[in-house]
Design an enzyme around this catalytic site. Sequence first.
Site, mmCIF file in Angstrom:
data_model
loop_
_atom_site.group_PDB
_atom_site.id
_atom_site.type_symbol
_atom_site.label_atom_id
_atom_site.label_comp_id
_atom_site.label_asym_id
_atom_site.label_seq_id
_atom_site.Cartn_x
_atom_site.Cartn_y
_atom_site.Cartn_z
ATOM 1 N N THR A 71 0.853 -1.195 0.000
ATOM 2 C CA THR A 71 0.000 0.000 0.000
ATOM 3 C C THR A 71 0.885 1.240 0.000
ATOM 4 O O THR A 71 0.678 2.175 -0.787
ATOM 5 C CB THR A 71 -0.936 -0.007 1.233
ATOM 6 O OG1 THR A 71 -1.798 -1.147 1.129
ATOM 7 C CG2 THR A 71 -1.774 1.256 1.311
ATOM 8 N N ASN A 145 -5.649 -9.347 -7.983
ATOM 9 C CA ASN A 145 -5.825 -10.015 -6.688
ATOM 10 C C ASN A 145 -7.216 -10.607 -6.502
ATOM 11 O O ASN A 145 -7.422 -11.445 -5.638
ATOM 12 C CB ASN A 145 -5.529 -9.035 -5.546
ATOM 13 C CG ASN A 145 -6.302 -7.743 -5.669
ATOM 14 O OD1 ASN A 145 -6.154 -7.011 -6.644
ATOM 15 N ND2 ASN A 145 -7.142 -7.456 -4.701
ATOM 16 N N GLN A 175 0.714 -9.877 -6.285
ATOM 17 C CA GLN A 175 0.150 -11.231 -6.418
ATOM 18 C C GLN A 175 0.938 -12.076 -7.421
ATOM 19 O O GLN A 175 0.569 -13.212 -7.693
ATOM 20 C CB GLN A 175 -1.326 -11.173 -6.823
ATOM 21 C CG GLN A 175 -2.221 -10.469 -5.819
ATOM 22 C CD GLN A 175 -2.448 -11.266 -4.536
ATOM 23 O OE1 GLN A 175 -2.134 -12.460 -4.440
ATOM 24 N NE2 GLN A 175 -2.998 -10.612 -3.518
ATOM 25 N N SER A 195 5.198 -7.076 -1.692
ATOM 26 C CA SER A 195 4.771 -7.189 -0.299
ATOM 27 C C SER A 195 5.158 -8.564 0.231
ATOM 28 O O SER A 195 5.033 -9.563 -0.488
ATOM 29 C CB SER A 195 3.254 -7.005 -0.225
ATOM 30 O OG SER A 195 2.831 -7.103 1.110
ATOM 31 N N HIS A 197 3.871 -10.261 2.997
ATOM 32 C CA HIS A 197 2.916 -11.147 3.672
ATOM 33 C C HIS A 197 2.080 -11.999 2.721
ATOM 34 O O HIS A 197 1.320 -12.860 3.161
ATOM 35 C CB HIS A 197 2.028 -10.363 4.652
ATOM 36 C CG HIS A 197 0.978 -9.494 4.035
ATOM 37 N ND1 HIS A 197 -0.335 -9.890 3.948
ATOM 38 C CD2 HIS A 197 1.035 -8.265 3.498
ATOM 39 C CE1 HIS A 197 -1.035 -8.898 3.383
ATOM 40 N NE2 HIS A 197 -0.225 -7.910 3.105
ATOM 41 N N THR A 233 13.328 4.385 10.907
ATOM 42 C CA THR A 233 14.269 3.309 11.239
ATOM 43 C C THR A 233 13.846 2.025 10.524
ATOM 44 O O THR A 233 12.683 1.625 10.596
ATOM 45 C CB THR A 233 14.294 3.084 12.766
ATOM 46 O OG1 THR A 233 14.627 4.326 13.371
ATOM 47 C CG2 THR A 233 15.295 2.012 13.166
ATOM 48 N N CYS A 320 -9.978 -6.530 0.741
ATOM 49 C CA CYS A 320 -9.926 -5.064 0.789
ATOM 50 C C CYS A 320 -11.208 -4.422 0.283
ATOM 51 O O CYS A 320 -11.462 -3.257 0.529
ATOM 52 C CB CYS A 320 -8.764 -4.556 -0.043
ATOM 53 S SG CYS A 320 -7.219 -5.250 0.473
HETATM 54 N N1 PMP Z 1 -1.715 -4.758 -4.264
HETATM 55 C C1 PMP Z 1 -2.308 -5.955 -4.371
HETATM 56 C C2 PMP Z 1 -2.538 -6.530 -5.735
HETATM 57 C C3 PMP Z 1 -2.694 -6.655 -3.235
HETATM 58 O O1 PMP Z 1 -3.295 -7.852 -3.355
HETATM 59 C C4 PMP Z 1 -2.451 -6.090 -1.960
HETATM 60 C C5 PMP Z 1 -2.869 -6.810 -0.684
HETATM 61 N N2 PMP Z 1 -4.254 -7.057 -0.599
HETATM 62 C C6 PMP Z 1 -1.828 -4.833 -1.898
HETATM 63 C C7 PMP Z 1 -1.467 -4.205 -3.068
HETATM 64 C C8 PMP Z 1 -1.555 -4.171 -0.571
HETATM 65 O O2 PMP Z 1 -0.459 -4.777 0.042
HETATM 66 P P1 PMP Z 1 -0.142 -4.560 1.601
HETATM 67 O O3 PMP Z 1 -1.124 -5.386 2.346
HETATM 68 O O4 PMP Z 1 1.275 -5.019 1.747
HETATM 69 O O5 PMP Z 1 -0.276 -3.100 1.883
#
Ligand code: PMP
Length: 374
Positions: A71, A145, A175, A195, A197, A233, A320
Amino acid sequence: MIYFDNASTTKISNLGLESYIKASKESYFNCSSLHKGGLQSNRELNKARNIILESINAQFNDNLIFCSGATEANNMALFGLTKNKSRVLTSVGEHPSIYNTAKALKNSIVDFVPLNSQGQVDIDKYCQMINDNDYDFISIMYVNNETGAINDIPRLVEIAKSKNAKTIFHSDCVQAFGKINVLVDNMGVDAISLSAHKINGPKGIGALYLKNGIHLNPIVYGGGQENGLRSGTENLPAIVAFANVAQDKISNLKQNYNNVLEIKNTILKIFDDKNFDYKINGYKDGSPYILSISLVGVKGEVLLHLLEMDDILIGTGSACSSKSSDNRILSSMGNSKEEVAGNIRLSFGVDNTKEEAEYVANKIIEHCSYLRSL
Ligand code: PMP
């Protein structure tokens, strides 16, 4: 529990967790400190940076800016790579961190290219828009996504750059990274967002890749970390874990791909063998990590909760956008209101098995026959 919501987030792997803990215990020093602890942390930071840069085939003088997640990386790209009065092109299919950020660019003119019925950027409309306008900045995601639809980024870059070589091309690769090849040299992109996670790394860490020579205006000011481009940091334990899980995913890319493909195909085969009525959103050969389907006569959210009672966790649309009843992406693909309401998203990860796929497919059929009989 069966977890089929890996596109929203994944469970941290042992490798990710152990490297996070180790770096927290042994390399807790501030990367900017001048003592030997700081130097050690700083070395680890740069090692992690190089691992990720290498994994995307970047050049040695390219840049990778660590930040709090995709994000933030997407916000950095949109606010930091555009200027006053920039012409910006993005798509209706983007994640809210691009779509809503693009709408917030007050001093730029932003256009949104629609999607085709398979969930990819509509290439004819894209060509037409590129032809009719002079874009300074373009952002198109690699893998969607919600649907797993894959955009042909090298082709989209080529079309844009042959009209205007100076156009900056950014791609949200969240993704795609660690799941299919994300090689910045082949793609021809100037910037990508990543990202941790989504690939069994920790939450709250991501990165913006920038090709050498691409100038970014920072959006976070402070102590000048990350080459002055993102102050704060550095979250070294998360960064080290991110690099380790990324490396692991790249080494096992093919094996993992084949495993999730088998899972996706198992579900579809059971559906077809049992003449189950469903519609794929996207297309069969999109990313095997995501299966988005519409079930007419069923409310996706009701099905989600019935499956939850069987200890099966799935998604509807994306986490989201799941709170809004409309779905910009599925609607842009031409889905009816009923198809949008009947949408569920199954998304797979390295821990899932074929047996889980069989169980879930049969449970979906069972619950849908009940719901359709009401
Ligand atoms: N872009 C896409 C295509 C995603 O699937 C996501 C996560 N849902 C994000 C951006 C946002 O990533 P983060 O959770 O690391 O902010």
